[in-house]
Write a protein that holds these residues in place. Structure first.
Motif, short mmCIF file in Angstrom:
data_model
loop_
_atom_site.label_atom_id
_atom_site.label_comp_id
_atom_site.label_asym_id
_atom_site.label_seq_id
_atom_site.Cartn_x
_atom_site.Cartn_y
_atom_site.Cartn_z
N MET A 130 -11.75 2.60 -4.83
CA MET A 130 -11.85 2.82 -5.56
C MET A 130 -13.26 3.84 -5.31
O MET A 130 -14.35 4.31 -6.97
CB MET A 130 -11.68 2.12 -6.82
N THR A 150 -2.65 -6.06 0.37
CA THR A 150 -3.52 -4.90 -0.42
C THR A 150 -3.79 -4.29 0.29
O THR A 150 -3.44 -4.10 1.88
CB THR A 150 -4.51 -6.08 -1.13
N ALA A 151 -4.50 -2.54 -0.43
CA ALA A 151 -4.81 -1.13 0.42
C ALA A 151 -5.68 -2.37 2.15
O ALA A 151 -5.63 -1.44 2.90
CB ALA A 151 -5.26 -0.54 -0.32
N ASP A 169 -1.73 -5.33 -3.64
CA ASP A 169 -1.84 -6.38 -4.72
C ASP A 169 -1.94 -7.20 -5.66
O ASP A 169 -2.08 -6.25 -6.44
CB ASP A 169 -2.65 -8.09 -3.65
N VAL A 226 -5.60 -7.23 -6.46
CA VAL A 226 -6.64 -7.17 -6.15
C VAL A 226 -6.57 -6.07 -6.48
O VAL A 226 -6.44 -5.17 -6.54
CB VAL A 226 -6.45 -7.61 -4.99
N PRO A 277 1.02 -1.33 -0.06
CA PRO A 277 0.05 -0.35 0.18
C PRO A 277 0.54 1.56 0.13
O PRO A 277 0.13 2.23 -0.29
CB PRO A 277 -0.97 -0.27 0.83
N GLY A 285 0.55 -1.43 -7.21
CA GLY A 285 0.03 -0.90 -6.04
C GLY A 285 -0.11 -2.12 -5.21
O GLY A 285 -1.15 -2.72 -6.05
N THR A 327 -8.03 6.28 -2.05
CA THR A 327 -8.14 6.51 -0.73
C THR A 327 -8.97 5.25 -0.47
O THR A 327 -10.41 4.78 -1.70
CB THR A 327 -9.44 7.61 0.23
N GLY A 332 -2.96 5.09 2.83
CA GLY A 332 -2.45 4.50 3.75
C GLY A 332 -1.55 3.83 3.59
O GLY A 332 -1.02 3.92 3.38
N1 SAH Z 1 -4.31 -3.51 -6.22
C1 SAH Z 1 -4.40 -2.60 -5.67
C2 SAH Z 1 -5.96 -2.03 -5.19
C3 SAH Z 1 -5.60 -1.29 -6.71
S1 SAH Z 1 -6.79 -0.38 -7.28
C4 SAH Z 1 -4.77 -3.52 -4.08
O1 SAH Z 1 -4.81 -4.32 -3.49
O2 SAH Z 1 -4.41 -2.11 -2.76
C5 SAH Z 1 -7.10 1.23 -6.56
C6 SAH Z 1 -7.29 1.50 -5.08
O3 SAH Z 1 -6.88 1.14 -4.07
C7 SAH Z 1 -7.73 2.58 -5.03
O4 SAH Z 1 -8.42 3.61 -5.67
C8 SAH Z 1 -8.11 2.79 -3.16
O5 SAH Z 1 -9.47 2.85 -2.90
C9 SAH Z 1 -7.16 1.77 -2.73
N2 SAH Z 1 -6.08 1.81 -2.34
C10 SAH Z 1 -4.24 1.71 -2.71
N3 SAH Z 1 -3.76 2.25 -2.38
C11 SAH Z 1 -4.03 2.90 -0.77
C12 SAH Z 1 -3.31 2.92 0.28
N4 SAH Z 1 -2.32 3.27 -0.06
N5 SAH Z 1 -4.05 3.96 0.94
C13 SAH Z 1 -5.65 3.63 0.47
N6 SAH Z 1 -6.39 3.36 -0.21
C14 SAH Z 1 -5.14 3.10 -1.22
#
Ligand code: SAH
Length: 468
Positions: free
Chosen positions: A385, A333-334, A305, A308, A227, A303, A442, A414
């Protein structure tokens, strides 16, 4: 190029030095450092050179120069102020095609003595072609400052493995790439730091993986970047980043994580933020395929995983169809990163028996989600998202039976140093989000578990009071 630079091997070779003063002493010392046997011709000797003679490191005939003194010599250096003697020795040496240098007399010399940086076995020789010896010395000082004192250690370390690497990696290009990785990465750092055992271990591991890589030409590693906090990378992701030829990344990957890639790995930004699609998904897939086909080790950094909500599935499909080997390295994952950072338990014996991850992105102007399933009690709903459509999401969940005071947490950026949290309820969150102007990625979390952490986390409690 005014003169042709070479490095002479003088180990156990005889060298003649003519002269008995300071200049002769300096040259004799350099020659001794290169392993030469030094004979000296001078009527009298003073200072350091006398010391070298007393220690029997230099042999001194103690008489005037005779042409026969050149017999069997590999090199002659004249370091006397006696100009007649300079000319005589120079002439005699040149007649025998014997390399001769007369200190500060380029016209009498057949080779130049460069300024030297000696970090054996690394040796750097600098020449201005005799035009500006002072400039050469300045350059030497600059290089000495820029070069790690232990660089020689690194060269000796590499020498141990030179043959083995040559045998293992047949193509020069593969060897070059291998050594680049060794010197630019952690192995080089370990060797410079003198931790030879760890450096050896990692080098053997790298050689192993280099062998399998070249057997299969290029490949793509689909790597989860987590994240944002670089400490949350897996060790495997870190290692692959250190070995990558090319790192393909998009907006979600934090600069801190990207900074961990091998310094001279190529970085390819493929965009992707709402409205900023540098390349379409198909173009990204095609790029990955062509990079791998060219024999590169490609790290496709995503970003969180990669599988995901990352369209990693589509990339795998395209690569497999093209016959490119793919490896997937999971990332945090986030949802897991943000929950941990805000100390929100995604499941809880009393408050949440299940947890669902969904995307809040619109498709054709609506959010096609299973609302009755999402509005179930005792469940945590994590929405990726979704921040642009919070109003719509909250309204649907209420329509399907979730109480308006169900807690909602938003976590922006995050796990990074830029993290911000907004806490409210289904009824209030849209307005709060608008006021907070969340522009980074977010995550939205909905459910009673958020109330649990409110009781624990001071900062959280504070923000929630502000929000409510
Ligand atoms: N593959 C990523 C998600 C990609 S979709 C994962 O597993 O995290 C992109 C969305 O992920 C963003 O719109 C947000 O909702 C979330 N996201 C990714 N990184 C984030 C972070 N550091 N803080 C908060 N939300 C995050």
């Amino acid at each position: 190029m005014q003169s042709f630079p070479i490095f002479l091997t003088l180990q156990d070779r005889a060298v003649l030095v003519v002269g008995g003063g300071e200049a002769a002493a300096r040259k004799a010392e350099l020659l001794l450092a290169a392993g030469a046997r030094v004979s000296l011709i001078a009527d009298t000797v003073v200072g350091e050179i006398a010391q070298l003679i007393a220690e029997a490191r230099v042999s001194w005939a103690g008489r005037v120069f005779d042409d026969h003194d050149l017999d069997g010599m590999a090199l002659v250096i004249v370091a006397t102020a006696d100009e007649a003697l300079q000319a005589r020795v120079s002439h005699a040496a040149r007649q025998r095609s014997l390399p001769v240098n007369v200190v500060d007399r380029p016209a009498l010399s057949s080779f130049i003595m460069p300024a030297i940086v000696d970090r054996a076995p690394v040796t750097i020789a600098i020449s201005t072609g005799g035009a500006a010896p002072a400039l050469a010395r300045r350059l030497r000082a600059e290089i000495e400052r820029a070069l790690p004192a232990t660089i020689g250690r690194l060269a000796r370390f590499a020498d141990i493995f030179r043959e083995q690497v040559r045998r293992t990696l047949e193509r020069p290009r593969d060897r070059r790439r291998f050594w680049d990785r060794v010197f630019a990465g952690r192995i080089g750092e370990l060797a410079l730091a003198g931790d030879e055992i760890a450096a050896r271990r990692e080098l053997i591991r790298l050689l192993d993986s280099a062998r399998t890589e070249t057997a299969s030409l290029g490949m793509v590693h689909l790597v989860g970047a987590g994240p944002g906090d670089p400490d949350l990378l897996t060790m495997k992701a870190h290692r692959l980043l250190q070995q990558a030829d090319i790192v393909v990344h998009d907006r979600l990957v934090s600069p801190e994580v990207l900074a961990l890639a091998r310094r001279d790995a190529e970085r390819l930004y493929v965009g992707k933020r709402r409205g900023d699609h540098r390349l379409t998904q198909t173009e990204i897939n095609d790029r990955l395929i062509s990079l791998a086909r060219a024999g590169n080790s490609v790290v496709r950094l995503k970003g969180g995983d990669p599988l995901v909500f990352g369209r990693g599935g589509e990339e795998i499909e395209a690569l497999v169809a093209a016959g490119i080997p793919v490896e997937v390295v999971p990332g945090i994952t986030a949802a897991l990163g943000c929950a941990a950072s805000a100390a929100i338990p995604l499941t809880h014996r009393d408050h949440a028996r299940s947890c669902v991850f969904v995307t809040g992105q619109l498709r054709d102007g609506t959010i096609a989600l299973d609302w009755p399933m999402l509005a179930r009690p005792r469940q945590t709903v994590v929405i990726y998202m979704g921040v642009e459509n919070l109003g719509l999401i909250a309204a649907r969940l209420e329509e399907h039976g979730l109480p308006a005071d169900t807690p909602v947490a938003l976590v922006e950026n995050g796990t990074t140093s830029r993290e911000r949290r907004v806490v409210g309820t289904l009824a209030t969150i849209e307005g709060q989000a608008a006021r907070a102007r969340l522009t980074g990625p977010t995550l939205c979390m909905i459910g009673e578990v958020i109330g649990v952490s409110l009781g624990r986390d001071q900062e959280f409690r504070f923000e929630s009071r502000m929000g409510l």
